[in-house]
Design an enzyme around this catalytic site. Structure first.
Site, PDB file in Angstrom:
ATOM      1  N   ASP A 176      33.985 -82.501  59.206  1.00  0.00           N
ATOM      2  CA  ASP A 176      35.009 -81.781  58.463  1.00  0.00           C
ATOM      3  C   ASP A 176      35.026 -82.090  56.971  1.00  0.00           C
ATOM      4  O   ASP A 176      35.714 -81.410  56.217  1.00  0.00           O
ATOM      5  CB  ASP A 176      36.388 -82.023  59.077  1.00  0.00           C
ATOM      6  N   ASP A 183      41.656 -94.521  57.576  1.00  0.00           N
ATOM      7  CA  ASP A 183      41.708 -94.384  59.040  1.00  0.00           C
ATOM      8  C   ASP A 183      41.142 -95.566  59.816  1.00  0.00           C
ATOM      9  O   ASP A 183      41.581 -95.818  60.936  1.00  0.00           O
ATOM     10  CB  ASP A 183      41.012 -93.107  59.526  1.00  0.00           C
TER      11      ASP A 183
END
Length: 735
Positions: free
Chosen positions: A61, A436
């Site tokens: 992405d 993350d």
């Protein structure tokens, strides 16, 4: 004084400190490599080539696309030469079903960004780019839908693309030109509102059993993921006319599909497009004439079906996977009889993540995975199944075994966003802060590191600092996923980042409240490691590891401090109006002369918690400071008493220092010189700049942070926004 001063104006104003305008020198060849983590981010889709065994493609992405190279047994990044940031978000990917050298991609990060169809005739080594008028959303909600891009197996020059906002599009010349299919019954909802998106046409599939003689497939299916009464359409005349196909009901969006060689269509449905709103789902099977039947596993209770795959070599074999199955965890079901019976593979699965131990980063065993939207069965081996998650790609070679062993299929994939990094003067050469997945101590750049950023665990590491004269002392600040409880957002390590102790700032304000829990407060450490300064709304200082605290005098609230790397008594900071300094270990700050600087210092103010510091202390000399004001660098060698311009015509975005040749430090920057945006190095305090990346190493020009190494001459570390953590050495030099 304006930030956009010409070089001539600067020369007049600075007088004796007049700089020599920066000149571009010949490029310095560099060898670039990834610092190994192994995947690390979300890959929305994976597809096998039906034309050649051992060939697969992965789309991410924000880090571009990859090709599996069976001979090298690794994934190959396919867009490192790309310079368009938006093209690193891949909306869809489609290998040619007949020619293994041909592959197409639909690229575009979001609705307001450029979009294009890319075609390669050499397996992704080079691309022909065709900009298109329909927007994409390779990094938007719903990026796990698909595949939107389809190639007619009976006439491979014909392609269809199901767009998010603008209906169905067709090309009959191998993607060179595109025309909207006017008769398709769903024209699209048009441009979305800011920060919103549409699901649009989630997938397009040609029926390989419906074509003959190279005239093109007659039957085409298209799934709709926008609200409405109908979510599946079928054409029996090559796309000239379309008819609605009944399904599970208006609340179920057709989000994913796969078609078998006999024309049987399997469709995954969900109540949302993802990544976190697909609370319900179903699976249906359709005969070529459009008759549908629900085949949802009986024990499916929660989550959408965002993965659907069939086995070309084993008729009747179909696999599905869930998304947003929060109560029980996501899983994968496998059927050998076209969906009449299912086996839940989750309880029978084992995972070996020893090659990428970061998957244990939250202190738990590796689970089945989340955000499972990419699912594929090898067309030449029905036992070889792969699925993608928000953190890696898993694969098994024996899907039919009683106990199924999965391992990350990630060698060569580096799909992460690096927020910060530091190269200390001792210990490991690199300590990183990721989005993350927290961050790591990198002892061996070729090996995925052990997770150590715990106590506290913070999903994002926002800032890092080390004690210049005692580099085993490292401090960090970070933030956690919004819905997680937290007790600390700051940590201190005494062993180079391998173990940590939480740092907690006392409650302040009225009523008293902890101001250090949201990740906004950066932390700095003195050169001897004794003092820590926290940029809270009321800046605080501790000299005993956080046992006691005192308020800092003279430093505006939430202002990030920079510690001198050599002199433990000195700290520096920059506010809207003043350059500030402390000579008593951070207890008191006062304005510094800053002679030679513009009057307006507001461009140096830190605007958000992930922004690299604009004020950097040299690891080589006490009182040597580098300040970025807008696109200009300034250097001081007297602790901020005076500054000289130090970047000339280079418009600097990011910068860092490292060991150079002799006594002169190497200065690294991401910036633009003479119209060329690139990665640069200067060996003479910014008078001359040499490009150190090249046209094959541009990574979408998506950069977050840069730094040199204070111990290795010429080495530079570069943190990207999607293509992982890179390091570069001058070509031909062994390190």
């Amino acid at each position: 004084m304006a930030r956009s001063m010409s070089l001539g104006m600067i020369a007049v104003l600075v007088g004796l400190a007049a700089p020599v305008p920066a000149l571009a020198q010949a490029a310095i060849p560099y060898q670039w490599r990834n610092v190994t983590v192994g995947a690390g981010g979300y890959a929305p889709g994976i597809v096998f080539s039906p034309a050649e065994p051992g060939l697969a493609y992965l789309r991410t992405d924000m880090g571009g696309a990859y090709r599996w190279d069976a001979a090298q047994a690794r994934w190959i990044a396919l867009q490192d030469g790309n310079v368009v940031s938006s093209y690193m978000g891949i909306e869809s990917i489609a290998p040619d079903p007949r020619d293994p050298a041909l592959v197409y991609m639909a690229a575009g990060m979001h609705a307001q960004a450029p979009a294009a169809i890319l075609r390669s005739a050499d397996r992704g080594r080079s691309w022909h780019v065709t900009p298109v008028p329909f927007a994409m959303g390779g990094n938007e909600a719903g990026r796990g839908l698909g595949e939107r891009l389809a190639i007619d197996p009976d006439r491979t020059a014909t392609l269809l693309f199901g767009s998010r906002h603008d209906g169905l599009w067709r090309s009959d010349d191998a993607g060179a030109h595109w025309t909207k299919v006017a008769r398709f019954p769903v024209p699209g909802l048009g441009a979305p509102a800011a920060r919103q998106t549409h699901g649009g046409i989630a997938f397009v599939l040609f029926d390989p059993s419906s074509g003959a003689g190279g005239q093109g497939s007659r039957r085409i299916w298209a799934g709709i993921a926008d609200p409405g009464a109908t979510h599946l359409y079928r054409s029996e005349d090559g796309g000239a006319h379309w008819s609605a196909v009944a399904g599970p009901g208006p609340d179920m969006l057709a989000v994913k599909a796969a078609i078998a060689s006999d024309g049987t269509l399997y469709v995954g449905y969900a109540t949302g497009i993802g990544q976190s709103d697909a609370r319900g789902g179903a699976v249906w099977r359709f005969t070529p004439d459009g008759r549908g039947q629900a085949i949802t596993p009986p024990d499916h209770r929660e989550g959408g079906i965002l993965g659907v795959a069939v086995a070309a070599s084993a008729p009747g074999t179909v696999a599905i996977s869930t998304l947003d199955r929060y109560a029980l965890g996501d899983t994968l079901w496998l059927s050998r009889d076209g969906g009449a019976h299912w086996k839940d593979l989750g309880p029978r699965s084992r995972r070996d993540v020893s090659a990428t131990p970061f998957l244990l980063h939250e202190g738990k065993g590796a689970d089945f995975g989340h955000w499972i939207t990419g699912l594929a069965i090898d067309p030449f081996d029905a036992g070889h199944i792969a699925y993608t998650t928000g953190a890696t790609v898993y694969a098994t070679a024996a899907a039919g075994a009683d106990a199924i062993d999965w391992a990350p299929w990630a060698r060569g994939i580096e799909q992460t966003a690096i927020i910060t990094l530091t190269s200390p003067t001792g210990g490991a050469h690199l300590v990183s802060g990721f989005g993350d997945i927290a961050g790591f101590v990198h002892d061996d750049f070729g090996v995925s590191p052990q997770p150590s950023f715990t106590n506290p665990y913070l999903s994002n590491t926002n800032t890092l600092d080390y004690a210049g004269r005692k580099p085993a002392v490292i401090v960090r600040s970070g933030s956690l996923y919004a819905n997680r409880p937290r007790d600390a957002s700051l940590g201190r390590s005494e062993d180079g980042g391998r173990t940590w102790t939480p740092v907690r700032v006392p409650a302040m304000g009225s009523p008293p409240a902890r101001a250090d829990l949201n990740g906004e407060a950066a932390i700095s450490v003195s050169a001897d490691g004794a003092a820590m300064l926290v940029a809270a709304p009321e800046p605080m200082l501790t000299r005993d590891g956080g046992a006691t605290w005192q308020r800092v005098a003279g430093l505006p609230g939430s202002t990030r401090a920079t510690a001198d790397k050599v002199d433990a008594s000195r700290f520096y900071a920059v506010s809207e109006a003043h350059l500030l300094g402390s000579r008593d270990g951070g207890a008191h700050f006062a304005p510094l002369p800053g002679s030679g600087l513009p009057a307006d210092l507001s461009a140096a103010r830190i605007r958000h918690r992930e922004q690299p510091s604009t004020l950097v202390a040299s690891p080589f000399a006490a009182g040597e400071l580098w300040l970025k004001l807008g696109g200009q660098l300034w250097r001081s060698i007297d602790g901020g008493a005076s500054f000289r311009p130090a970047s000339g015509a280079l418009q600097v975005e990011l910068f860092g220092l490292g060991r150079g040749r002799g006594r002169t430090p190497a200065l690294y920057a991401v910036g633009t010189l003479a119209g060329l945006r690139a990665v640069w190095r200067s060996d003479d305090f910014g008078k001359h700049w040499a490009r150190i990346n090249d046209d094959g190493h541009q990574w979408g020009l998506r950069f977050r942070v840069i730094s040199g190494d204070p111990r290795v001459a010429g080495r530079v570390y570069l943190g990207t926004d999607g293509r992982g953590l890179l390091y570069g050495d001058p070509a031909g030099e062994r390190k």
